[in-house]
Motif scaffolding. Sequence first.
Motif, PDB file in Angstrom:
ATOM      1  N   HIS A   1      16.717  22.732 -49.367  1.00  0.00           N
ATOM      2  CA  HIS A   1      17.249  23.904 -50.218  1.00  0.00           C
ATOM      3  C   HIS A   1      18.040  23.353 -51.385  1.00  0.00           C
ATOM      4  O   HIS A   1      18.537  22.355 -51.261  1.00  0.00           O
ATOM      5  CB  HIS A   1      17.873  25.074 -49.686  1.00  0.00           C
ATOM      6  CG  HIS A   1      19.224  24.866 -49.050  1.00  0.00           C
ATOM      7  ND1 HIS A   1      19.254  24.653 -47.790  1.00  0.00           N
ATOM      8  CD2 HIS A   1      20.532  24.788 -49.367  1.00  0.00           C
ATOM      9  CE1 HIS A   1      20.543  24.322 -47.273  1.00  0.00           C
ATOM     10  NE2 HIS A   1      21.440  24.407 -48.622  1.00  0.00           N
TER      11      HIS A   1
ATOM     12  N   THR B   1      21.547  24.643 -53.595  1.00  0.00           N
ATOM     13  CA  THR B   1      22.323  25.901 -53.673  1.00  0.00           C
ATOM     14  C   THR B   1      23.490  25.548 -55.050  1.00  0.00           C
ATOM     15  O   THR B   1      23.937  24.637 -55.422  1.00  0.00           O
ATOM     16  CB  THR B   1      23.374  25.889 -52.399  1.00  0.00           C
ATOM     17  OG1 THR B   1      22.636  26.089 -51.350  1.00  0.00           O
ATOM     18  CG2 THR B   1      24.672  26.842 -52.726  1.00  0.00           C
TER      19      THR B   1
ATOM     20  N   HIS C   1      25.122  21.943 -54.251  1.00  0.00           N
ATOM     21  CA  HIS C   1      24.424  20.688 -53.473  1.00  0.00           C
ATOM     22  C   HIS C   1      22.997  20.791 -53.493  1.00  0.00           C
ATOM     23  O   HIS C   1      22.562  21.922 -53.615  1.00  0.00           O
ATOM     24  CB  HIS C   1      25.165  20.720 -51.931  1.00  0.00           C
ATOM     25  CG  HIS C   1      24.953  21.834 -51.270  1.00  0.00           C
ATOM     26  ND1 HIS C   1      25.764  23.207 -51.349  1.00  0.00           N
ATOM     27  CD2 HIS C   1      23.866  22.271 -50.348  1.00  0.00           C
ATOM     28  CE1 HIS C   1      25.382  23.910 -50.515  1.00  0.00           C
ATOM     29  NE2 HIS C   1      24.145  23.406 -50.062  1.00  0.00           N
TER      30      HIS C   1
ATOM     31  N   TYR D   1      27.432  17.698 -44.266  1.00  0.00           N
ATOM     32  CA  TYR D   1      27.640  17.392 -45.557  1.00  0.00           C
ATOM     33  C   TYR D   1      28.091  16.240 -45.741  1.00  0.00           C
ATOM     34  O   TYR D   1      29.102  15.655 -45.060  1.00  0.00           O
ATOM     35  CB  TYR D   1      28.208  18.512 -46.181  1.00  0.00           C
ATOM     36  CG  TYR D   1      27.821  20.151 -46.076  1.00  0.00           C
ATOM     37  CD1 TYR D   1      27.198  20.510 -46.894  1.00  0.00           C
ATOM     38  CD2 TYR D   1      27.901  20.668 -44.805  1.00  0.00           C
ATOM     39  CE1 TYR D   1      26.728  22.005 -46.884  1.00  0.00           C
ATOM     40  CE2 TYR D   1      27.646  21.873 -44.729  1.00  0.00           C
ATOM     41  CZ  TYR D   1      27.067  22.488 -45.622  1.00  0.00           C
ATOM     42  OH  TYR D   1      26.469  23.837 -45.603  1.00  0.00           O
TER      43      TYR D   1
ATOM     44  N   GLU E   1      23.623  17.733 -48.429  1.00  0.00           N
ATOM     45  CA  GLU E   1      23.552  18.304 -47.129  1.00  0.00           C
ATOM     46  C   GLU E   1      22.262  17.856 -46.191  1.00  0.00           C
ATOM     47  O   GLU E   1      21.211  17.592 -47.011  1.00  0.00           O
ATOM     48  CB  GLU E   1      23.597  19.917 -47.126  1.00  0.00           C
ATOM     49  CG  GLU E   1      23.191  20.723 -46.045  1.00  0.00           C
ATOM     50  CD  GLU E   1      23.209  22.394 -46.450  1.00  0.00           C
ATOM     51  OE1 GLU E   1      23.524  22.799 -47.574  1.00  0.00           O
ATOM     52  OE2 GLU E   1      22.963  23.088 -45.393  1.00  0.00           O
TER      53      GLU E   1
HETATM   54 ZN    ZN Z   1      23.232  24.469 -48.282  1.00  0.00          ZN
END
Ligand code: ZN
Length: 314
Positions: free
Chosen positions: A10, A12, A222, A260, A270
């Motif tokens: 993902h 973010t 991130h 992370y 991450e």
């Molecule tokens: Zn994340």
Amino acid sequence: MEHPIRSLHHVTASVDDAQRDLDFCVDALGLRLVKTTVNFDNHHVYHFYYGDEVGTPGTIWTTFPYRGWGVPVGTKGVGQVGVTSFSVPEGTLPFWKARLEAHGTAVDDVPPRFGEPALAVADPSGLAIELVATRDARAPWTHGGVDEVNAVRGLHSVTMTVDTPAPTVALFRDLLGCTVVDETDGRVRLAVRGVNLPGHRLDLVHGTSAARARNGIGTVHHVALGVASSEDQRRLREELIRYGCQVTEVRDRCYFESIYFREPGGVLIEVATVQPGFTVDETPAALGRQLKLPPWEEPHRLAIEARLPEVRKP
Ligand code: ZN
């Protein structure tokens, strides 16, 4: 043996207003809201997860809408993901241009990159988003008002800005299972497991003379890579520490477990487990509709709900 890093997981970002973010991601882009929860580090701020039907790793875009918290507007620059690109089918850019302009969103043509045409899209918080026209076999979410012919397939790639690419390339190659699959002046394309397909690509832009990035509204916080299992994640954590990276403890994010660290170019990375995913606390049909809280926040539900801004789910 195949590397345990499978794909992008993902991306973010910090955004401004919760309602405008929902309207843009769901109404304009046609993504599915797959989880409504709170920022686990500040439970008075929403955490929205968008993606395909079930939020498959590699399709997930997540936001923290910080409006009202005095978070400054961020600065795009070195040591950050500057652009997040989503993949759409070939030939659909005219559709997207018309749709987004009708939604009040500014859209610009981008010169084709590695043979793929794209649109630059200004999201309401100032994030740099792209739609890249490409071949992508992933099944799209089609109940968000965009039909199958045109719908977003998932993340295409991220573009990270670094000063010099070599140390970043070395870490991604030696520890994260990536290989360089393409290169032009000022840009190196990495792909997870060498799979040069959408959802696996990370571009490094270098030599831009951009200033250092500053975290804040309108910037990506991130990018997460998906790892096959918790055991693989723990092994990778030890390898990263031996390599000289400062890595966090494993954190329970309910829908995945995370570590992370900063790669040598300064970008926050991450590594998130693929399991258990977003159906761990809701049925697939019900995803995203209700506020879900981690077990440790449930006792505070009333106080949390009272301070979150009211939003209309599209
Ligand atoms: Zn994340």
